[in-house]
Each structure stands twice: as C-alpha cells, then as structure tokens.
Scaffold this active site. Sequence first.
Site, mmCIF file in Angstrom:
data_model
loop_
_atom_site.group_PDB
_atom_site.id
_atom_site.type_symbol
_atom_site.label_atom_id
_atom_site.label_comp_id
_atom_site.label_asym_id
_atom_site.label_seq_id
_atom_site.Cartn_x
_atom_site.Cartn_y
_atom_site.Cartn_z
ATOM 1 N N THR A 50 0.833 -1.196 0.000
ATOM 2 C CA THR A 50 0.000 0.000 0.000
ATOM 3 C C THR A 50 0.873 1.254 0.000
ATOM 4 O OG1 THR A 50 -1.602 -1.223 1.323
ATOM 5 C CG2 THR A 50 -1.881 1.148 1.209
ATOM 6 N N PRO A 51 0.929 1.945 -1.139
ATOM 7 C CA PRO A 51 1.777 3.130 -1.280
ATOM 8 C C PRO A 51 1.238 4.333 -0.516
ATOM 9 C CG PRO A 51 0.469 2.836 -3.253
ATOM 10 C CD PRO A 51 0.176 1.663 -2.352
ATOM 11 N N CYS A 52 1.330 4.286 0.796
ATOM 12 C CA CYS A 52 0.761 5.350 1.617
ATOM 13 C C CYS A 52 1.510 6.671 1.426
ATOM 14 C CB CYS A 52 0.744 4.937 3.085
ATOM 15 S SG CYS A 52 2.230 4.101 3.634
ATOM 16 N N HIS A 53 2.657 6.631 0.773
ATOM 17 C CA HIS A 53 3.387 7.874 0.523
ATOM 18 C C HIS A 53 2.684 8.719 -0.536
ATOM 19 C CE1 HIS A 53 5.040 4.882 -2.314
ATOM 20 N NE2 HIS A 53 5.108 5.890 -3.141
ATOM 21 N N ARG A 54 1.718 8.102 -1.226
ATOM 22 C CA ARG A 54 0.949 8.854 -2.229
ATOM 23 C C ARG A 54 -0.280 9.521 -1.629
ATOM 24 N NH1 ARG A 54 1.230 4.094 -6.673
ATOM 25 N NH2 ARG A 54 3.399 4.360 -7.252
#
Length: 103
Positions: A50-54
């Site tokens: 899950t690319p939570c940095h986006r």
Amino acid sequence: MNFFSQVYELVRQIPEGKVTTYGEIAAALGTRDARRVGHALHANPDGDLTPCHRVVTKDGKLSESYAFGGSFEQYAKLKSEGVTFLDRTHVDLSRHLYHYPTE
DNA sequence: AGCGTGACGAACT
DNA sequence: TAGTTCGCCACGC
C-alpha cells in the site's frame, strides 16, 4: 470488507506520479471521517503493498508522522515517481492530484 | 465500561 | 480570516 481494506484498495489504485488526499478517500467511501483514513494507513505496515506515501493532506502537505523514516521518505519516493513539489513538504496538487471516479 | 487522543477535514460561528 | 464544532471511530489508558 471493512473500511481499512477499502482504504487500501483505493490507495493501490493511485497511479505513479499521482497523489490523493485523506478527504478524497473518505469522500469516496461516503464519509467525512478522514481520521480513520489516516489511521488505517498508519496501522498498515505493508509499505510495498500500500503506497501510503501517495496520500497527503488536503493542502498537499506530507504527513508529519509518516512511519517509514518521516516525510523525507515520502518526498524521495514521490519525487522518483515524477511528482513535483512546491517545497520539501508540499506536493503540487494542481498537477498530481488523483481524483476518484464518482459513482 | 468511559475518556482522551489522533497520518484529517468540512461546516459553522 | 481565524477559531470552534462536528463527523466518526480505533486505540491506549
């Protein structure tokens, strides 16, 4: 399917070079409770899954309590994907905001 | 079991 | 324009 899973699903839909906001995700799930969205991301340790940095705040600001080394990690990851910044902690939302389709 | 807090943000005053 | 309240709920104490 719980709220957390739905958040993860939406985050995974964000293409490279794009970002979205807590409010967008919350609205896409039919609520204004952006806190749960943030909490879901922070509770999720799967940085690769899950690319939570986006995911950033409404102002395009990177979260201050980012789990993987602070906002600098978000900055580095996003920049490597082609995202531009207004400053070190603010994403250029006008160019990179991903808006979820309304259904 | 209740209470305060929180990767937030829109509406209200 | 800034400050406050409300939405909504998992989690620690």
